[in-house]
Every structure is written in structure tokens, then in C-alpha cells.
Design a protein around this motif. Structure first.
Motif, PDB file in Angstrom:
ATOM      1  N   VAL A 271       3.273   3.124  -4.538  1.00  0.00           N
ATOM      2  CA  VAL A 271       3.001   1.918  -4.162  1.00  0.00           C
ATOM      3  C   VAL A 271       2.422   2.030  -3.192  1.00  0.00           C
ATOM      4  CG1 VAL A 271       3.374  -0.545  -3.323  1.00  0.00           C
ATOM      5  CG2 VAL A 271       3.973  -0.006  -5.743  1.00  0.00           C
ATOM      6  N   ASP A 272       3.370   3.208  -2.220  1.00  0.00           N
ATOM      7  CA  ASP A 272       3.948   3.775  -1.132  1.00  0.00           C
ATOM      8  C   ASP A 272       1.994   4.554  -1.049  1.00  0.00           C
ATOM      9  OD1 ASP A 272       5.736   2.899  -0.347  1.00  0.00           O
ATOM     10  OD2 ASP A 272       6.688   4.691  -1.111  1.00  0.00           O
ATOM     11  N   LEU A 273       1.652   5.159  -2.323  1.00  0.00           N
ATOM     12  CA  LEU A 273       0.633   6.136  -1.891  1.00  0.00           C
ATOM     13  C   LEU A 273      -0.451   5.038  -1.683  1.00  0.00           C
ATOM     14  CD1 LEU A 273      -1.684   8.483  -2.629  1.00  0.00           C
ATOM     15  CD2 LEU A 273      -1.205   7.782  -4.343  1.00  0.00           C
ATOM     16  N   GLN A 274      -0.482   3.366  -2.535  1.00  0.00           N
ATOM     17  CA  GLN A 274      -2.308   2.997  -2.518  1.00  0.00           C
ATOM     18  C   GLN A 274      -1.654   2.163  -1.414  1.00  0.00           C
ATOM     19  OE1 GLN A 274      -1.523   1.483  -7.698  1.00  0.00           O
ATOM     20  NE2 GLN A 274      -0.243  -0.135  -5.844  1.00  0.00           N
ATOM     21  N   ASN A 275      -1.174   1.968  -0.667  1.00  0.00           N
ATOM     22  CA  ASN A 275      -1.260   1.311   0.914  1.00  0.00           C
ATOM     23  C   ASN A 275      -1.011   2.146   1.712  1.00  0.00           C
ATOM     24  OD1 ASN A 275      -0.307  -1.529  -0.644  1.00  0.00           O
ATOM     25  ND2 ASN A 275       2.169  -0.203  -0.257  1.00  0.00           N
ATOM     26  N   ALA A 276      -0.902   3.279   2.038  1.00  0.00           N
ATOM     27  CA  ALA A 276      -1.629   4.446   2.359  1.00  0.00           C
ATOM     28  C   ALA A 276      -3.475   4.216   2.368  1.00  0.00           C
ATOM     29  CB  ALA A 276      -0.533   5.533   2.004  1.00  0.00           C
ATOM     30  N   MET A 277      -3.636   5.093   1.197  1.00  0.00           N
ATOM     31  CA  MET A 277      -5.074   4.959   0.877  1.00  0.00           C
ATOM     32  C   MET A 277      -5.561   3.734   1.439  1.00  0.00           C
ATOM     33  SD  MET A 277      -4.923   6.072  -2.636  1.00  0.00           S
ATOM     34  CE  MET A 277      -6.986   6.525  -3.099  1.00  0.00           C
ATOM     35  N   LYS A 278      -5.203   2.238   1.062  1.00  0.00           N
ATOM     36  CA  LYS A 278      -5.877   0.808   1.573  1.00  0.00           C
ATOM     37  C   LYS A 278      -5.769   1.429   3.122  1.00  0.00           C
ATOM     38  CE  LYS A 278      -6.790  -3.785   0.481  1.00  0.00           C
ATOM     39  NZ  LYS A 278      -5.341  -4.779  -0.105  1.00  0.00           N
ATOM     40  N   SER A 279      -4.828   1.313   3.869  1.00  0.00           N
ATOM     41  CA  SER A 279      -4.662   1.601   4.822  1.00  0.00           C
ATOM     42  C   SER A 279      -5.646   2.798   5.566  1.00  0.00           C
ATOM     43  CB  SER A 279      -3.744   1.270   5.741  1.00  0.00           C
ATOM     44  OG  SER A 279      -3.419   1.259   6.850  1.00  0.00           O
TER      45      SER A 279
ATOM     46  N   THR B 145     -10.637  15.319   1.477  1.00  0.00           N
ATOM     47  CA  THR B 145      -9.793  14.676   1.177  1.00  0.00           C
ATOM     48  C   THR B 145      -8.681  14.686   2.474  1.00  0.00           C
ATOM     49  OG1 THR B 145      -8.970  17.143  -0.761  1.00  0.00           O
ATOM     50  CG2 THR B 145      -6.995  15.154  -0.158  1.00  0.00           C
ATOM     51  N   ALA B 146      -8.516  13.515   2.134  1.00  0.00           N
ATOM     52  CA  ALA B 146      -7.325  12.329   3.237  1.00  0.00           C
ATOM     53  C   ALA B 146      -6.131  12.920   3.442  1.00  0.00           C
ATOM     54  CB  ALA B 146      -7.916  11.295   3.722  1.00  0.00           C
ATOM     55  N   VAL B 147      -5.118  13.807   4.058  1.00  0.00           N
ATOM     56  CA  VAL B 147      -3.731  13.577   3.809  1.00  0.00           C
ATOM     57  C   VAL B 147      -2.467  13.226   4.909  1.00  0.00           C
ATOM     58  CG1 VAL B 147      -2.356  15.780   4.777  1.00  0.00           C
ATOM     59  CG2 VAL B 147      -4.517  15.813   3.411  1.00  0.00           C
ATOM     60  N   ILE B 148      -1.603  12.102   4.225  1.00  0.00           N
ATOM     61  CA  ILE B 148      -0.915  11.216   5.054  1.00  0.00           C
ATOM     62  C   ILE B 148       0.035  11.358   4.877  1.00  0.00           C
ATOM     63  CG2 ILE B 148      -0.767   8.480   5.393  1.00  0.00           C
ATOM     64  CD1 ILE B 148      -3.456   9.606   6.612  1.00  0.00           C
ATOM     65  N   ALA B 149       1.445  11.734   5.887  1.00  0.00           N
ATOM     66  CA  ALA B 149       2.660  11.101   5.560  1.00  0.00           C
ATOM     67  C   ALA B 149       3.275   9.969   5.462  1.00  0.00           C
ATOM     68  CB  ALA B 149       3.169  11.303   6.955  1.00  0.00           C
TER      69      ALA B 149
END
Length: 99
Positions: free
Chosen positions: A20-28, A2-6
Motif C-alpha cells: 500500500v505504501d508502494l502504491q501511494n508512493a507511485m501515485k504521488s 526507474t524511479a526510486v523513492i524512500a
């Protein structure tokens, strides 16, 4: 895995919906860290914000630029609990299958 991003990515702010923030974090992350260029990410339900100390669970459909795709279980965790304040949301999701 699992990827974990703040959730303090550039361009994300208090007026942006959490999903939307989650989608952007995943895409990036998938495009730059995993080196798998992403065409689109779409997550449901459309979570607008998380309650202090709570975790929202979502399903995200990821389509890569090569046409392959996968569905990831994802979470948005509000880290503001137990005396902690002004902490960013924490995003996590299932990693894509191996190439």
C-alpha cells in the motif's frame, strides 16, 4: 528508466502494508513529479512487510486519469542491513512509457 523513492512519505507508518505504501508512493510521484495524474495503482503480490535486508518484487498496474495505463515491475527494498537501523523502505519501479 526507474524511479526510486524512500518510503518515508506522510501518512505511511508501521501499520500500513508495504504494498500500500508502494502504491501511494507511485501515485504521488507519477502525479506530481512526472505530471501524469494517476487514477489508480494496484500492486501484487500483497506484501505486508519486508525482511531485514531483503527485496520484494511486485507487478503494478497503473491507470492514468486520461484512461491510458501501463504495467510496471516494482521493488520494495528493506535498507536495514549491515549495521543500518531504522531506515525506510526504498521503492523503485519502471517509468511509464513516454506520452
Amino acid at each position: 528508466m526507474t524511479a526510486v523513492i524512500a518510503g518515508s512519505a506522510a501518512g505511511c507508518g508501521p501499520n500500513t502494508d508495504a504494498y500500500v505504501d508502494l502504491q501511494n508512493a507511485m501515485k504521488s510521484h507519477l502525479s506530481t513529479v512526472d505530471h501524469r495524474p494517476v487514477a489508480s495503482v494496484s500492486c501484487t503480490p500483497h506484501v505486508h512487510g519486508t525482511v531485514r535486508g531483503d527485496t520484494a518484487r511486485l507487478r503494478c498496474s497503473v491507470v492514468f486519469q486520461d484512461g491510458t495505463s501501463y504495467t510496471a515491475a516494482a521493488q520494495i527494498q528493506n535498507q536495514n542491513s549491515g549495521g543500518r537501523h531504522n531506515m525506510p523502505d526504498l521503492y523503485s519501479w519502471d517509468s511509464p512509457p513516454s506520452k
